[in-house]
Design a protein around this motif. Structure first.
Motif, PDB file in Angstrom:
ATOM      1  N   ARG A 252      -3.950   2.296  -1.748  1.00 17.68           N
ATOM      2  CA  ARG A 252      -2.809   2.153  -2.653  1.00 17.68           C
ATOM      3  C   ARG A 252      -2.946   3.119  -3.817  1.00 17.68           C
ATOM      4  O   ARG A 252      -1.986   3.778  -4.220  1.00 17.68           O
ATOM      5  CB  ARG A 252      -2.778   0.706  -3.142  1.00 17.68           C
ATOM      6  CG  ARG A 252      -1.547   0.354  -3.953  1.00 17.68           C
ATOM      7  CD  ARG A 252      -1.627  -1.105  -4.351  1.00 17.68           C
ATOM      8  NE  ARG A 252      -0.500  -1.472  -5.165  1.00 17.68           N
ATOM      9  CZ  ARG A 252      -0.554  -2.342  -6.153  1.00 17.68           C
ATOM     10  NH1 ARG A 252      -1.702  -2.924  -6.441  1.00 17.68           N
ATOM     11  NH2 ARG A 252       0.510  -2.640  -6.846  1.00 17.68           N
TER      12      ARG A 252
ATOM     13  N   ASP B 259       3.500   4.575 -11.132  1.00 19.59           N
ATOM     14  CA  ASP B 259       3.852   5.012  -9.786  1.00 19.59           C
ATOM     15  C   ASP B 259       4.589   6.346  -9.863  1.00 19.59           C
ATOM     16  O   ASP B 259       5.770   6.382 -10.140  1.00 19.59           O
ATOM     17  CB  ASP B 259       4.747   3.957  -9.128  1.00 19.59           C
ATOM     18  CG  ASP B 259       5.173   4.370  -7.721  1.00 19.59           C
ATOM     19  OD1 ASP B 259       4.769   5.465  -7.296  1.00 19.59           O
ATOM     20  OD2 ASP B 259       5.900   3.599  -7.085  1.00 19.59           O
TER      21      ASP B 259
ATOM     22  N   VAL C 239       0.828  -1.212   0.000  1.00 22.16           N
ATOM     23  CA  VAL C 239       0.000   0.000   0.000  1.00 22.16           C
ATOM     24  C   VAL C 239       0.859   1.258   0.000  1.00 22.16           C
ATOM     25  O   VAL C 239       0.558   2.223  -0.705  1.00 22.16           O
ATOM     26  CB  VAL C 239      -0.960  -0.005   1.202  1.00 22.16           C
ATOM     27  CG1 VAL C 239      -1.659   1.348   1.346  1.00 22.16           C
ATOM     28  CG2 VAL C 239      -2.007  -1.105   1.042  1.00 22.16           C
ATOM     29  N   ASP C 240       1.946   1.276   0.798  1.00 23.65           N
ATOM     30  CA  ASP C 240       2.741   2.508   0.875  1.00 23.65           C
ATOM     31  C   ASP C 240       3.803   2.606  -0.218  1.00 23.65           C
ATOM     32  O   ASP C 240       4.553   3.577  -0.273  1.00 23.65           O
ATOM     33  CB  ASP C 240       3.374   2.672   2.263  1.00 23.65           C
ATOM     34  CG  ASP C 240       4.474   1.657   2.573  1.00 23.65           C
ATOM     35  OD1 ASP C 240       5.047   1.055   1.641  1.00 23.65           O
ATOM     36  OD2 ASP C 240       4.768   1.458   3.781  1.00 23.65           O
TER      37      ASP C 240
ATOM     38  N   LEU D  68      -3.953  -7.986  -4.188  1.00 24.29           N
ATOM     39  CA  LEU D  68      -2.753  -7.179  -4.025  1.00 24.29           C
ATOM     40  C   LEU D  68      -1.497  -7.850  -4.579  1.00 24.29           C
ATOM     41  O   LEU D  68      -0.498  -7.165  -4.822  1.00 24.29           O
ATOM     42  CB  LEU D  68      -2.549  -6.845  -2.546  1.00 24.29           C
ATOM     43  CG  LEU D  68      -3.571  -5.862  -1.961  1.00 24.29           C
ATOM     44  CD1 LEU D  68      -3.350  -5.691  -0.470  1.00 24.29           C
ATOM     45  CD2 LEU D  68      -3.511  -4.513  -2.661  1.00 24.29           C
TER      46      LEU D  68
END
Length: 235
Positions: free
Chosen positions: A167, A226, A28-29, A66
């Motif tokens: 996320r 990202d 998530v981070d 995930l």
């Protein structure tokens, strides 16, 4: 006295849960990036546990979307999927509406104060651009109603789908300040304090739906890249 047959089961369960939460949070981070290969041995060494709880945690993360696993070949961090996030948003928003509706008879000044305190921390974190603190405070704010409604099934489903949204918030929306959420949270608190169930449910719905325009702007078949850490959107 015979040794109880269940001895050791609790510690194993805790190891499995701790491994799951640690790997989930790292995904998530952004510590574990989309597409990154996950090795049982590396994860075991990092977490300080055997491979068994790691494998059990990865199986659960696979079910939650995930990670992606090809038995005997590889396990990778799942790429961000707009369609999956859209589905998660729909379910999550509806459950938070239900949580507020069911929590209303149980909300006392203690719960309202907890919501105010969480929202105050949320506002401070946004001003400081502290992503971790903002996400934690936002979670704490919404968790008041989830706890007060005392619906175990609701919490279980939220724990499955909320990480997909968190996320996305980190990895996609770096330009979104989220400051509008502070006012939206205040409105939810005021409506709860006034005993206006339908108004509080409607305000909760509006709060969670602020993510939709951002999802609509991205084609469903386009993976999300990202760009780095981001402040949370209006949730």
């Amino acid at each position: 006295m015979p040794v109880p047959k269940g001895r050791g089961l609790v510690s194993r369960s805790l190891l499995r849960e701790n491994a799951y939460r640690a790997i989930r949070d790292a995904i998530v981070d952004g510590t574990l990036a989309p597409g990154e290969r996950l090795n049982d041995g590396d994860l075991s060494e990092w977490l300080g546990v055997s491979r068994t709880p790691v494998r059990e945690a990865l199986a659960r993360l696979d079910q939650n979307g995930l990670v992606q696993t090809k038995p005997g070949r590889y396990t990778i961090v799942s790429p961000l999927d707009v369609r999956a996030v859209r589905d998660a948003q729909s379910v999550t928003a509806a459950l938070h509406e239900l949580a507020v509706r069911e929590a209303m008879p149980n909300l006392s000044e203690v719960e309202l104060d907890a919501m105010r305190e969480a929202n105050a921390r949320f506002a401070v974190a946004l001003r400081r651009t502290d992503v971790d603190a903002a996400l934690a405070a936002d979670d704490d704010f919404h968790d008041v109603a989830v706890t007060a409604c005392a619906n175990v099934a609701l919490r279980t489903v939220l724990e499955q789908f909320t990480p997909l949204l968190r996320r996305l918030e980190r990895l996609r929306f770096s330009s979104l300040s989220g400051r509008g959420s502070v006012a939206q949270h205040d409105r939810i608190i005021a409506l709860c304090e006034a005993g206006d169930t339908e108004g509080a449910v409607s305000a909760t719905r509006a709060n969670w739906q602020t993510l939709l325009p951002l999802l609509d702007a991205t084609p469903s078949d386009e993976p999300l890249a990202d760009p780095g850490s981001a402040l949370p959107p209006n949730s």
